[in-house]
Design an enzyme around this catalytic site. Structure first.
Site, PDB file in Angstrom:
ATOM      1  N   GLY A 235       0.844  -1.187   0.000  1.00  0.00           N
ATOM      2  CA  GLY A 235       0.000   0.000   0.000  1.00  0.00           C
ATOM      3  C   GLY A 235       0.881   1.239   0.000  1.00  0.00           C
ATOM      4  N   PHE A 236       1.855   1.255   0.930  1.00  0.00           N
ATOM      5  CA  PHE A 236       2.889   2.296   0.965  1.00  0.00           C
ATOM      6  C   PHE A 236       2.311   3.696   1.123  1.00  0.00           C
ATOM      7  CE2 PHE A 236       4.093  -1.059  -2.186  1.00  0.00           C
ATOM      8  CZ  PHE A 236       4.846  -1.803  -1.315  1.00  0.00           C
ATOM      9  N   THR A 464       3.768  -6.262   6.087  1.00  0.00           N
ATOM     10  CA  THR A 464       4.930  -5.890   6.894  1.00  0.00           C
ATOM     11  C   THR A 464       5.240  -6.896   7.997  1.00  0.00           C
ATOM     12  OG1 THR A 464       3.365  -4.588   8.145  1.00  0.00           O
ATOM     13  CG2 THR A 464       4.666  -3.426   6.520  1.00  0.00           C
ATOM     14  N   ALA A 506       3.433  -0.763  15.097  1.00  0.00           N
ATOM     15  CA  ALA A 506       4.056  -1.484  16.213  1.00  0.00           C
ATOM     16  C   ALA A 506       3.905  -0.685  17.502  1.00  0.00           C
ATOM     17  CB  ALA A 506       5.526  -1.767  15.909  1.00  0.00           C
ATOM     18  N   ASN A 597      10.747  -8.251  15.874  1.00  0.00           N
ATOM     19  CA  ASN A 597      11.017  -9.501  15.172  1.00  0.00           C
ATOM     20  C   ASN A 597      12.179  -9.246  14.219  1.00  0.00           C
ATOM     21  OD1 ASN A 597      11.014 -11.417  12.941  1.00  0.00           O
ATOM     22  ND2 ASN A 597       9.071 -12.173  13.750  1.00  0.00           N
ATOM     23  N   THR A 600      11.275  -9.857  10.321  1.00  0.00           N
ATOM     24  CA  THR A 600      10.415  -8.900   9.621  1.00  0.00           C
ATOM     25  C   THR A 600      11.009  -7.486   9.682  1.00  0.00           C
ATOM     26  OG1 THR A 600       9.025  -8.666  11.588  1.00  0.00           O
ATOM     27  CG2 THR A 600       8.314 -10.259   9.929  1.00  0.00           C
ATOM     28  N   GLN A 604      11.718  -5.154   6.437  1.00  0.00           N
ATOM     29  CA  GLN A 604      11.213  -3.787   6.308  1.00  0.00           C
ATOM     30  C   GLN A 604      12.324  -2.826   5.923  1.00  0.00           C
ATOM     31  OE1 GLN A 604       7.925  -2.073   6.932  1.00  0.00           O
ATOM     32  NE2 GLN A 604       7.890  -4.012   5.869  1.00  0.00           N
ATOM     33  N   LYS A 667      10.622   2.325  17.777  1.00  0.00           N
ATOM     34  CA  LYS A 667      10.610   3.651  17.153  1.00  0.00           C
ATOM     35  C   LYS A 667      10.035   3.639  15.742  1.00  0.00           C
ATOM     36  CE  LYS A 667      14.889   5.378  18.340  1.00  0.00           C
ATOM     37  NZ  LYS A 667      15.804   6.528  18.574  1.00  0.00           N
ATOM     38  N   GLU A 671       9.244   3.081   7.458  1.00  0.00           N
ATOM     39  CA  GLU A 671       9.591   4.121   6.500  1.00  0.00           C
ATOM     40  C   GLU A 671      11.037   4.566   6.531  1.00  0.00           C
ATOM     41  OE1 GLU A 671       5.680   6.675   5.943  1.00  0.00           O
ATOM     42  OE2 GLU A 671       5.724   5.693   7.880  1.00  0.00           O
TER      43      GLU A 671
HETATM   44 MO1  MOS Z   1       2.719   5.530   5.075  1.00  0.00          MO
HETATM   45  S1  MOS Z   1       3.119   6.744   3.483  1.00  0.00           S
HETATM   46  O1  MOS Z   1       2.438   6.699   6.265  1.00  0.00           O
HETATM   47  O2  MOS Z   1       1.461   4.485   4.676  1.00  0.00           O
END
Ligand code: MOS
Length: 704
Positions: A235-236, A464, A506, A597, A600, A604, A667, A671
């Protein structure tokens, strides 16, 4: 296996066996198929629309246009992510690829055939989709992408500091129109149960936001709308807001009194469901001879649509990344005849760290100083934007560890100094940073009769690893094996959670799951008098036991600057004669608080860095300015990295929970990986070739 360990994806088996249901795979009886007809002009009116030929296609049930669509009780929303939608309420065309008709048929094939037969006559008006020739018209937006980020921010006297600077650089950096292209296109199945109850299976990053938005537009009570999103193929950010097709699917289902499935075709995902705006970023840096920064100025101009506002907040990184007695940042927008841009992985921070971190590299060249030494010289010990301490910051350690892994100390200062035969080799580095966000979230945990614990929380899994890490969080809090946890998500009948965006899942949902599981553990402890006992025997004696919890952020985000940090190092190899480029090494070391984890988390961070590599060298949504339409609206021509483009990426992070951000000490990792990568690659290209390319993507023609 405890928290942090590399538990394999709990949904992995379901995904590879096809048991995992993505949105369009929910098999509803009697479902009809919809197809969108979208505008082929960028501005004007639909003067006439002839649907007769489409309606004659066998199996077509309805063709909905602005002439026969129901008038909606509301057309706007008030939330910060409520985009202005195109819901067939008038004949106005505001951008190319805008929905102008919906065809519903018994089969997908009939729907698409009929959509192709809808004849549209337009009254065309002159359009303008350009940014650069119109910079002087830019105006200040309401905010910089989020209501909590003001459009402009400054401290100290930047102009004076620049005038007096011993060394100064001033440049413009440009990033292109970028499109998300998640593997799974946007899709919705809408099913009515009577006139006022609606179920939506929707490829959305925010089921609760979708419920509220659709209920508002259709005049329904939010409780009468159920939204389900069990699995997402990416989705991003593009699936964060609710877009027109979701509401159109519900309108179409009502029209034909049947469930309706509507999936966008790949070209329809270019423009009408968000994208990253082009940016024009002007940066000036002033420094003393010893490399101490005295001034940072960063002004971003981006595009928005003619009918809605979204600001790509590219200047925000310059507010907080380096210590400087004067910093001034601003954002402006040019309105264009395009769709509305939106959140795309690390909104603002991805293009912003590109420009800032290349500017730092240019300053290092002007100072004849090592680029990493320049960063360390201006290391911010406190948050310069709000003059407060950091919740945690181990960026210095990231620089050190990354430099050691990469062998940065062996880098010759001068460009074009490394070569193997006709291949020029360059090394570049950059800083990564992304804010730590958190929102209110709920979860419930129930001991079931078979001794397993069912944990439910609204939320979404973009791919994710949410299913997996939440299973671990619950298992850890209950002191049981992950195999005893069944975690479910993606249904508005579960406790409410925020959008899966801003790298906050998270922190937000994890805190709620932790709280619910801890509350259940306390209840069970009370039942056993504090004695340790297998869940199965407690369940056998007491039956089901349930606990619900809501986890709210405290005021830590007011007291502390909360950010994830990182350092990235890139090696590129450039053919001296042909300009062909390959990234041959990427190393990233991150300060992400606690990793829930290792498997994962690593994925990411690698995923973000791969995207950063694509941002540097490949991605570019090409507009035909005369037509106002996107030319490369498919995966063949919209270039993203493929295996041959991606080297073995080395990723590491520093162990250690953030003490203030949230109960889990995370944290956010969704992204940060994309931030800084493009700059590290661009700086490596400069180091290899001596050519400074400031406009992305860096294609070989720019090196010849
Ligand atoms: Mo992200 S661009 O905050 O799904």
């Amino acid at each position: 296996m405890s928290l942090g360990e590399p538990l394999e994806r709990v949904d992995g088996r379901d995904k590879v066996t096809g048991r995992a249901r993505y949105t369009t795979e929910h098999a509803l009886p009697n479902v009809a198929h919809a197809a969108l007809v979208t505008s082929t002009i960028a501005k004007g009116r639909v003067a006439a629309i002839d649907t007769a030929a489409g309606e004659r296609v066998r199996g077509v049930l309805a063709v909905m246009t602005h002439t026969n669509a129901p008038r909606l009780p509301a057309t706007t929303g008030s939330g910060p992510s409520d985009r202005v939608l195109h819901l067939l309420q008038d004949d106005v065309v505001r951008c190319a690829n805008q929905p102008i008709a919906v065809v519903v048929a018994e089969t997908l094939e009939a729907a698409h055939e009929a959509a192709g037969l809808v004849r549209v006559r337009y009254a065309t008006e002159p359009h303008d989709v350009r940014l650069e020739p119109r910079l002087a018209e830019a105006t200040t937006p309401k905010h910089a992408g989020r209501p909590d980020q003001p459009a402009a921010h400054a401290h100290g006297d930047v102009e004076r500091a620049l005038a007096e600077a011993e060394v100064k650089i001033e440049q413009v950096y440009r990033t292109p129109f970028e499109t998300h292209v998640p593997m799974e296109p946007h899709a919705t199945i809408a099913a009515w149960d009577g006139p006022a109850r609606l179920t939506l299976y929707d490829a959305t990053q925010g089921i609760f936001g979708c419920r509220k938005r659709v209920a508002g537009l259709l005049g329904l009570k939010p409780d009468d709308v159920r939204v389900v999103s069990e699995y997402l193929g990416g989705g991003f950010g593009s699936k964060g807001p609710t877009w027109s097709h979701v509401v159109l699917a519900a309108m179409a289902a009502r029209r034909v009194s049947r469930p309706v499935k509507l999936a966008l075709r790949r070209p329809q995902t270019f423009g009408p469901v968000g994208f990253r705006s082009r940016t024009h970023q002007a940066i000036a840096l002033g420094a003393r001879r010893d490399g101490t920064l005295t001034a940072i100025r960063h002004d971003t101009i981006a595009q928005t649509s003619s009918f809605d506002e979204f600001m790509e907040p590219a200047s925000v990184a310059s507010r907080m990344l380096y210590a400087s007695p004067s910093i001034a940042t601003s954002h402006k927008l040019v309105r264009s005849d395009i769709g509305t841009p939106s959140y795309m992985r690390a909104p603002g921070w991805a293009p912003g760290t590109y420009a800032l971190e290349v500017a730092l590299d240019e300053l290092a060249v002007a100072l004849d100083m090592d680029p990493l030494a320049l960063r360390l010289k201006n290391y911010a010990e406190r948050d310069p934007e709000k003059d407060r301490p950091w919740s945690s910051k181990a960026l210095r350690e990231c620089y050190r560890a990354g430099a050691a892994r990469f062998d940065w100390s062996q880098r010759p200062r001068a460009p074009r100094a490394l070569r193997e035969g006709t291949t020029l080799i360059g090394w570049g580095m950059a800083t990564s940073v992304y804010p730590t966000h958190r929102s209110k979230a709920g979860a419930r945990a129930r001991l079931q009769r078979d001794g397993t614990v069912l944990v439910e929380s609204g939320t979404q899994d973009l791919g994710t690893g949410t299913y997996t890490v939440m299973t671990q969080v619950a298992a850890d809090a209950l002191g049981v094996s992950p195999a005893q946890i069944v975690f479910r998500l993606g249904d508005t009948s579960f406790p409410e959670t925020p959008v899966s965006g801003g790298s906050q899942t998270a922190a937000s949902v994890g805190s709620a799951v932790h709280a619910a599981a801890t509350a259940l553990r306390d209840k069970l402890a009370a039942l056993t008098g504090g004695r340790s006992e297998p869940l199965q025997s407690i369940a056998a004696r007491h039956g089901e036991v349930e606990a619900t919890a809501e986890a709210k952020p405290d005021d830590a985000d007011k007291e502390y600057g909360m950010y994830a940090f990182g350092a990235q190092f890139a090696e590129v190899r450039v053919d001296a004669a042909l300009g062909q480029m390959r990234v041959s090494r990427l190393v990233g070391v991150f300060d992400i608080g606690r990793a829930l984890n290792a498997r994962t988390a690593r994925s990411q961070l690698i995923g973000g860095m791969v995207w950063g590599l694509g941002m540097a060298l490949h991605e570019n949504t090409v507009m035909d300015e005369r037509l106002g339409r996107i030319v490369n609206n498919n995966l063949a021509e919209y270039h993203v990295p493929v295996n041959a483009d991606v080297p073995a990426i080395e990723v590491a992070w520093l162990e250690g929970a953030d003490p203030h951000a949230n109960p889990l000490g995370v944290k956010g990792i969704g992204e940060i990986g994309i931030t800084g990568t493009a700059a590290a690659v661009a700086n490596a290209v400069y180091h290899a070739t001596g050519r400074r390319v400031r406009d992305l993507p860096i294609t070989l023609d720019r090196l010849l």
